[in-house]
Motif scaffolding. Structure first.
Motif, PDB file in Angstrom:
ATOM      1  N   ALA A  19       0.972  -3.966   7.043  1.00 46.26           N
ATOM      2  CA  ALA A  19      -0.244  -3.680   6.095  1.00 46.26           C
ATOM      3  C   ALA A  19      -0.679  -2.627   5.806  1.00 46.26           C
ATOM      4  CB  ALA A  19      -1.339  -4.567   6.187  1.00 46.26           C
ATOM      5  N   ALA A  20      -0.525  -1.554   4.855  1.00 51.21           N
ATOM      6  CA  ALA A  20      -1.356  -0.358   4.572  1.00 51.21           C
ATOM      7  C   ALA A  20      -2.157  -0.448   3.448  1.00 51.21           C
ATOM      8  CB  ALA A  20       0.254   0.877   4.742  1.00 51.21           C
ATOM      9  N   ASP A  21      -2.567  -1.455   2.893  1.00 51.24           N
ATOM     10  CA  ASP A  21      -3.347  -1.768   2.172  1.00 51.24           C
ATOM     11  C   ASP A  21      -5.329  -1.361   2.081  1.00 51.24           C
ATOM     12  OD1 ASP A  21      -3.911  -4.646   3.480  1.00 51.24           O
ATOM     13  OD2 ASP A  21      -3.724  -4.996   2.239  1.00 51.24           O
ATOM     14  N   GLY A  22      -5.430  -0.187   3.128  1.00 48.42           N
ATOM     15  CA  GLY A  22      -6.371   0.182   3.116  1.00 48.42           C
ATOM     16  C   GLY A  22      -7.595   0.327   4.099  1.00 48.42           C
TER      17      GLY A  22
ATOM     18  N   GLY B  97       0.582  -1.149  -0.096  1.00 45.97           N
ATOM     19  CA  GLY B  97      -0.347  -0.279  -0.507  1.00 45.97           C
ATOM     20  C   GLY B  97       0.846   0.957  -0.030  1.00 45.97           C
ATOM     21  N   ALA B  98       0.742   2.211  -1.207  1.00 46.16           N
ATOM     22  CA  ALA B  98       1.527   3.084  -1.184  1.00 46.16           C
ATOM     23  C   ALA B  98       0.138   4.689  -0.771  1.00 46.16           C
ATOM     24  CB  ALA B  98       1.937   2.981  -1.907  1.00 46.16           C
ATOM     25  N   GLY B  99      -0.258   4.759   0.237  1.00 47.93           N
ATOM     26  CA  GLY B  99      -0.998   5.540   0.202  1.00 47.93           C
ATOM     27  C   GLY B  99      -0.109   6.619   0.957  1.00 47.93           C
ATOM     28  N   ALA B 100      -0.679   7.406   2.193  1.00 49.79           N
ATOM     29  CA  ALA B 100      -0.083   8.056   3.020  1.00 49.79           C
ATOM     30  C   ALA B 100       0.741   7.422   4.210  1.00 49.79           C
ATOM     31  CB  ALA B 100      -1.036   9.084   3.590  1.00 49.79           C
TER      32      ALA B 100
ATOM     33  N   GLN C 252      -3.732  14.885   0.345  1.00 49.24           N
ATOM     34  CA  GLN C 252      -2.708  13.531   0.167  1.00 49.24           C
ATOM     35  C   GLN C 252      -2.275  13.827  -1.604  1.00 49.24           C
ATOM     36  OE1 GLN C 252      -4.216   9.746   1.339  1.00 49.24           O
ATOM     37  NE2 GLN C 252      -3.479   8.984  -0.042  1.00 49.24           N
ATOM     38  N   SER C 253      -2.970  14.124  -2.417  1.00 50.83           N
ATOM     39  CA  SER C 253      -1.907  14.225  -3.535  1.00 50.83           C
ATOM     40  C   SER C 253      -1.012  15.224  -3.768  1.00 50.83           C
ATOM     41  CB  SER C 253      -3.306  14.969  -4.912  1.00 50.83           C
ATOM     42  OG  SER C 253      -4.166  16.057  -3.846  1.00 50.83           O
ATOM     43  N   ARG C 254      -0.900  15.961  -3.001  1.00 47.07           N
ATOM     44  CA  ARG C 254       0.542  16.557  -2.946  1.00 47.07           C
ATOM     45  C   ARG C 254       1.396  15.941  -2.212  1.00 47.07           C
ATOM     46  NH1 ARG C 254      -0.644  22.531  -4.605  1.00 47.07           N
ATOM     47  NH2 ARG C 254       0.970  22.637  -4.370  1.00 47.07           N
ATOM     48  N   LEU C 255       1.195  15.679  -1.448  1.00 41.69           N
ATOM     49  CA  LEU C 255       1.596  14.854  -0.141  1.00 41.69           C
ATOM     50  C   LEU C 255       2.195  13.497  -0.227  1.00 41.69           C
ATOM     51  CD1 LEU C 255       2.443  14.951   3.005  1.00 41.69           C
ATOM     52  CD2 LEU C 255       1.173  13.311   3.298  1.00 41.69           C
ATOM     53  N   GLU C 256       1.867  12.524  -1.275  1.00 41.88           N
ATOM     54  CA  GLU C 256       2.352  11.375  -1.912  1.00 41.88           C
ATOM     55  C   GLU C 256       3.816  11.289  -2.875  1.00 41.88           C
ATOM     56  OE1 GLU C 256      -0.204   8.743  -3.751  1.00 41.88           O
ATOM     57  OE2 GLU C 256      -1.952   8.604  -1.492  1.00 41.88           O
ATOM     58  N   PRO C 257       3.469  12.260  -3.296  1.00 40.56           N
ATOM     59  CA  PRO C 257       4.607  12.827  -4.674  1.00 40.56           C
ATOM     60  C   PRO C 257       6.597  13.102  -3.964  1.00 40.56           C
ATOM     61  CG  PRO C 257       2.713  13.911  -5.476  1.00 40.56           C
ATOM     62  CD  PRO C 257       2.383  13.312  -4.125  1.00 40.56           C
ATOM     63  N   ILE C 258       5.326  14.207  -2.565  1.00 36.35           N
ATOM     64  CA  ILE C 258       6.808  14.508  -1.691  1.00 36.35           C
ATOM     65  C   ILE C 258       7.153  13.921  -0.844  1.00 36.35           C
ATOM     66  CG2 ILE C 258       7.238  15.996   0.510  1.00 36.35           C
ATOM     67  CD1 ILE C 258       4.670  17.415  -0.645  1.00 36.35           C
ATOM     68  N   LEU C 259       6.294  12.376  -0.575  1.00 36.52           N
ATOM     69  CA  LEU C 259       7.395  11.643   0.268  1.00 36.52           C
ATOM     70  C   LEU C 259       7.721  10.542  -0.713  1.00 36.52           C
ATOM     71  CD1 LEU C 259       4.283  10.688   2.680  1.00 36.52           C
ATOM     72  CD2 LEU C 259       6.672  11.530   3.387  1.00 36.52           C
ATOM     73  N   LEU C 260       7.165  10.438  -1.971  1.00 37.74           N
ATOM     74  CA  LEU C 260       7.762   8.872  -2.477  1.00 37.74           C
ATOM     75  C   LEU C 260       9.484   9.789  -3.242  1.00 37.74           C
ATOM     76  CD1 LEU C 260       7.339   6.941  -4.933  1.00 37.74           C
ATOM     77  CD2 LEU C 260       6.099   8.903  -6.648  1.00 37.74           C
TER      78      LEU C 260
ATOM     79  N   GLY D  27      -7.883  10.584  10.220  1.00 36.23           N
ATOM     80  CA  GLY D  27      -7.487  10.020   8.927  1.00 36.23           C
ATOM     81  C   GLY D  27      -6.335   9.487   9.035  1.00 36.23           C
ATOM     82  N   ALA D  28      -5.292  10.795   7.208  1.00 36.68           N
ATOM     83  CA  ALA D  28      -4.028  10.785   7.633  1.00 36.68           C
ATOM     84  C   ALA D  28      -3.221  10.649   8.232  1.00 36.68           C
ATOM     85  CB  ALA D  28      -3.546  10.811   5.737  1.00 36.68           C
ATOM     86  N   ASN D  29      -4.110  11.676   9.367  1.00 36.85           N
ATOM     87  CA  ASN D  29      -3.015  12.064  10.612  1.00 36.85           C
ATOM     88  C   ASN D  29      -2.802  11.012  11.479  1.00 36.85           C
ATOM     89  OD1 ASN D  29      -2.528  15.357   9.942  1.00 36.85           O
ATOM     90  ND2 ASN D  29      -4.593  15.362   9.998  1.00 36.85           N
ATOM     91  N   VAL D  30      -3.393  10.198  11.467  1.00 35.75           N
ATOM     92  CA  VAL D  30      -3.324   9.413  12.628  1.00 35.75           C
ATOM     93  C   VAL D  30      -2.528   8.094  11.857  1.00 35.75           C
ATOM     94  CG1 VAL D  30      -4.246   7.562  13.920  1.00 35.75           C
ATOM     95  CG2 VAL D  30      -5.534   9.692  13.775  1.00 35.75           C
ATOM     96  N   ALA D  31      -2.722   8.137  10.663  1.00 37.00           N
ATOM     97  CA  ALA D  31      -2.324   6.986  10.321  1.00 37.00           C
ATOM     98  C   ALA D  31      -0.145   7.022   9.535  1.00 37.00           C
ATOM     99  CB  ALA D  31      -2.575   6.709   8.928  1.00 37.00           C
ATOM    100  N   ILE D  32       0.053   8.737   9.875  1.00 40.40           N
ATOM    101  CA  ILE D  32       1.410   8.792   9.697  1.00 40.40           C
ATOM    102  C   ILE D  32       2.260   8.621  10.939  1.00 40.40           C
ATOM    103  CG2 ILE D  32       2.711  10.810   9.467  1.00 40.40           C
ATOM    104  CD1 ILE D  32       1.012  11.465   7.290  1.00 40.40           C
TER     105      ILE D  32
END
Length: 526
Positions: free
Chosen positions: A170-173, A12-15, A114-122, A313-318
């Motif tokens: 497992a970050a698969d949603g 899984g390559a989300g946040a 997320q559409s801007r954060l993902e490229p930064i992390l990648l 969501g993404a905040n808790v995940a990170i």
């Protein structure tokens, strides 16, 4: 089929997945990230990052890039039509986050979808030699006492690859196939009775709100439509609206023509638009019964799914990724007993449950028009401080003199260096450095004692940071410590142990504390 090895396989390559890989790289641990999507996520979601998440990204050296995304963004407004001059704030953001400005060196909340954060992390991961494969799915997995065996498939070519990893993330949603394969149960309200339609379109909608800047959302309410314009990229936009099955409405009614009519009714005048995609969606509220199973760890929506109403969501995940990464690194590098990994569940599961339940409270939910079924109950709303940072870990990775309160999680009213809480932020050197900036990949021991006693006591693997004399009053006021007291800070910026004053034998005391945390008698760096 040749077997390739990696210390950590991340599915899984989300946040959540990308953050885990970036944080592992910070701790010098290699990983392989696989994602079945063919490319980065293009559409905006998980729009706002909290100060705690921004602190984690700060620790990765990504502050400038992330701040640049939200530099010219206004708060969401509400209008009767997009072309109307009438405009009001949709929410009182200042009131929602009141009183939190001094808690962090970072803004309380900032726009960075997320559409801007993902490229930064990648980019960050790949610049450090990490590998992220898109268009790749997990076909099978099998874990044993020494690792995880997996088979991956390139979706385009069909080629299969065998992987042997020490651990699997497992970050698969929300519909995690890994969680289902391992028969890990979930609890919660599951699919919520909130029915949303995402309409992706292209058109010159920004001409009506050029003063709001990049990233500003606009809610439109009139007799014909109720929805929100959310910018994606230039003229690409997401329009969000709802429907009500209880009133005979359905997702199938959102044909391309109806979507076009809704958007034009929201704009207030004819413009040329192209409908790109229409996607119905419902939020989920559920939490995995366990955040680990054998050598597999659940991060992000696979662990804790929640509607996006209270900066969760993404905040808790990170933040969960930050908790897990240093522990995996310590074990993989031989600095900790594998038992340390159990504290990931002990610490983050109560926070996941709390955050997921709290996502059903607050002012945004109150504005939604939905028909709640019988039994749809919510918890009492807690403060944003409690939700974002006001909780206290209880585990073997925290050494505390006070007994647990029994609450899950245990909440605090202030951050004063209590073991298990996020360390206090104090500006040092005239506001140029935060105490959080003193924490790296090792445990840090912060003290205002300038006699050298703590330096002599600390073993390898503990970085002693002495608070300058000019900053001592602010540090002591923030922590309630004596001058020769100290805080032992974990790599995730949480307080592992507190010494009110210098112990009679600081070396022996510190050695015992580290042994209790890391499970290795000689300390984490020996």
């Amino acid at each position: 089929m040749t077997t390739h090895r990696t210390p950590v396989l991340i599915v899984g390559a989300g946040a959540a997945g990308l953050a885990t890989a970036a944080l592992l790289a910070k701790h010098r641990v290699e990983s392989l990230v696989v994602e079945k999507r063919p490319e980065l996520f293009l559409y905006p979601k998980a729009r706002n990052l909290s100060f705690r998440t921004l602190e984690i990204l700060r620790g990765l050296g990504l502050s400038d890039e992330v701040h640049a995304v939200g530099a010219q963004t206004s708060d969401m407004v509400i209008k009767p039509a997009l072309n109307s001059s009438e405009e009001l704030p949709a929410l009182d953001i200042g009131a929602i986050f009141a009183g939190l400005d001094d808690l962090s060196p970072e803004p309380v909340i900032q726009y960075c979808p997320q559409s801007r954060l993902e490229p930064i992390l990648l980019r960050h991961i790949r610049n450090r030699g990490g590998e992220v494969r898109y268009g790749t799915e997990l076909v099978s997995l099998d874990q044993d006492a020494s690792g995880v065996s997996a088979v991956l498939r390139d979706i385009a070519s069909g080629q299969r690859t065998a992987i042997r990893a020490d651990y699997l993330v497992a970050a698969d949603g929300v519909h995690s196939s890994i969680r289902n394969t391992l028969n890990v149960d979930t609890a919660g309200l599951d699919t919520l009775p909130i029915y949303v339609v995402f309409i992706y379109f292209r058109g010159p909608w920004l001409q009506f709100v050029p003063h709001l800047g990049d990233g500003a959302s606009v809610q439109v309410k009139n007799t014909g439509v109720d929805g929100i314009f959310v910018p994606a990229d230039s003229d690409l936009c997401l329009f969000i609206t709802t429907y009500f099955p209880q009133r005979g409405q359905s997702a199938e009614q959102f044909t391309e023509q109806r979507c076009r009519d809704l958007i034009l009714a929201a704009v207030g005048e004819p413009i040329d638009i192209e409908i790109i995609d229409v996607a119905p969606w419902q939020p989920h509220q559920r939490v995995a019964a366990s955040f680990l199973c054998g050598r597999t760890f659940f991060v992000g929506d696979s662990a804790h799914a929640m509607p996006p109403f209270r900066a969760g969501g993404a905040n808790v995940a990170i933040q969960s990724a930050d908790n897990l990464a240093w522990k995996l690194a310590a074990v993989l590098q031989g600095r900790a007993d594998p038992a340390l990994l159990a504290t990931y569940h002990d610490e983050r599961h109560p926070v996941g449950v709390f955050s997921s339940r709290q996502s059903l409270t607050g002012p945004i939910l109150a504005t939604l028009d939905f028909d709640a079924p019988s039994g749809f109950d919510v918890d009492e709303e807690q403060s944003m401080f409690a939700l974002l940072a006001g909780y206290r870990y209880r585990s073997t990775a925290v050494i505390a003199d006070t007994p647990p309160s029994g609450a899950q999680p245990e909440l605090v009213t202030e951050l004063r260096g209590q073991p298990g809480t996020r360390m206090p932020h104090v500006w040092l050197q005239g506001g140029r450095v935060s105490t959080l900036d003193l924490v790296g990949t090792e445990c840090a021991l912060l003290t205002s004692d300038d006699t050298g006693s703590w330096h002599r006591a600390a073993p390898e693997g503990v970085a002693v940071q002495t608070i300058p004399a000019n900053d001592r009053p602010a540090w002591l006021a923030a922590t309630y410590l004596q001058t020769d007291g100290a805080l032992l800070i974990r790599p995730d910026a949480f307080v592992a142990w507190r010494a009110e004053t210098l112990p009679p034998d600081p070396a022996a005391t510190l050695s015992g504390v580290l042994a209790d945390i890391f499970g290795i008698r000689s300390g984490p760096g020996r």
